[in-house]
Write a protein that holds these residues in place. Structure first.
Motif, short mmCIF file in Angstrom:
data_model
loop_
_atom_site.label_atom_id
_atom_site.label_comp_id
_atom_site.label_asym_id
_atom_site.label_seq_id
_atom_site.Cartn_x
_atom_site.Cartn_y
_atom_site.Cartn_z
N ARG A 183 -7.11 0.75 0.72
CA ARG A 183 -5.96 1.35 -0.38
C ARG A 183 -6.52 2.56 -0.80
N ALA A 184 -7.31 2.25 -0.84
CA ALA A 184 -7.92 4.18 -2.06
C ALA A 184 -7.75 5.62 -1.13
N ASN A 185 -7.53 5.16 0.45
CA ASN A 185 -7.88 6.34 0.93
C ASN A 185 -6.20 6.76 1.73
N VAL A 186 -5.58 5.37 1.23
CA VAL A 186 -3.95 5.59 1.87
C VAL A 186 -3.33 6.32 0.21
N ALA A 187 -3.97 5.83 -1.04
CA ALA A 187 -3.91 6.46 -2.07
C ALA A 187 -3.85 7.70 -2.57
N ALA A 188 -5.49 8.27 -1.56
CA ALA A 188 -6.20 10.02 -1.78
C ALA A 188 -5.63 10.44 -0.79
N GLY A 189 -4.46 10.22 -0.10
CA GLY A 189 -4.09 10.88 1.38
C GLY A 189 -3.08 10.84 1.17
N LEU A 190 -1.71 10.46 0.71
CA LEU A 190 -0.59 10.39 0.45
C LEU A 190 -0.35 11.38 -0.90
N ALA A 191 -1.12 11.51 -2.12
CA ALA A 191 -1.47 11.94 -2.98
C ALA A 191 -1.24 13.47 -2.87
N ALA A 192 -2.15 13.58 -1.17
CA ALA A 192 -2.05 15.29 -1.07
C ALA A 192 -1.05 16.06 0.30
N SER A 193 -0.29 15.07 -0.17
CA SER A 193 0.87 15.44 0.85
C SER A 193 1.39 16.60 -0.18
N ASP A 194 2.31 17.94 0.84
CA ASP A 194 2.99 18.79 0.13
C ASP A 194 4.24 17.83 -0.51
N ARG A 195 5.08 16.22 0.70
CA ARG A 195 6.43 16.06 -0.10
C ARG A 195 5.83 15.23 -1.34
N PRO A 196 7.45 15.87 -2.40
CA PRO A 196 7.05 15.01 -3.82
C PRO A 196 7.03 13.51 -3.18
#
Length: 207
Positions: A183-196
């Motif tokens: 979950r922590a890695n998913v959150a970090a990956g999504l937080a770094a996305s260019d898509r709002p």
């Protein structure tokens, strides 16, 4: 809507917040002509009925309102969503037993459908919708800014929708079924996305 227990959202405040945030819904009815659907903004009046009442309008040229509705109508509201790559999972390095998935928030609202063309009721609906979506603008536009005869002519081209909600289904699929490290890695990956929308999904991942 298929909703495993881990993803079920039964919290009324959370469901209503998802409806308010969605802005655009898919309005679906079963008719003798088959299933008909129209994307359109709907406004939730939380002060009417047990679960609230949805209001909106269709173009009068839209055949959906002319076909008798079989059973309840359905309004589908979608919240933030995102593709989840297995590469983010710590479990990938541990066992390799991972597959892609999709995270999303969804609300299904059901209820009997009423169509109407009374100008006074239509004006109230379009005014409410306008105020809702113009409210955050620095210089909001108001229905009253347009000439009254022009507005009356526009009202003749639409049909109102009123749907008292009799049943609500909420689903929040945000990696709740994954281990904490995943979950922590998913959150970090999504937080770094260019898509709002993906960054918005990141904020919903439980820690």
């Amino acid at each position: 809507m298929y909703t495993p227990p881990a993803f079920r959202d039964d919290d009324r405040d959370s469901i209503r917040a998802a409806i308010r945030a969605a802005r655009l819904a898919n309005f679906v009815t079963a008719t003798p002509d088959g299933v008909l659907a129209t994307p359109l903004p709907l406004c939730l009046d939380e002060n009417e009925g047990e679960h609230g009442v949805l209001y909106g309008h269709l173009a009068k040229a839209n055949p959906q309102w002319r076909s008798p509705v079989a059973g309840d109508g359905l309004a589908i509201f979608m919240g933030p969503d995102a593709y989840i790559t297995p590469s983010w999972y710590a479990t990938k390095q541990e066992t390799g037993k991972v597959v892609p998935t999709w995270n999303y928030v969804a609300v299904h609202a059901y209820g009997p459908v009423e169509f109407f063309d009374d100008p006074t009721r239509l004006l109230a609906v379009v005014t409410r919708l306008t105020n809702l979506h113009e409210g955050e603008r620095a210089a909001p536009w108001a229905v009253a800014d347009a000439p009254p005869d022009f507005i009356q002519a526009q009202l003749r081209g639409i049909v109102g929708i009123r749907m008292p909600i009799t049943r609500l289904e909420g689903k929040r699929k945000m990696s709740q079924n994954r281990p904490e490290a995943d979950r922590a890695n998913v959150a970090a990956g999504l937080a770094a996305s260019d898509r709002p929308v993906e960054r918005a999904a990141a904020a919903l991942i439980p820690s």
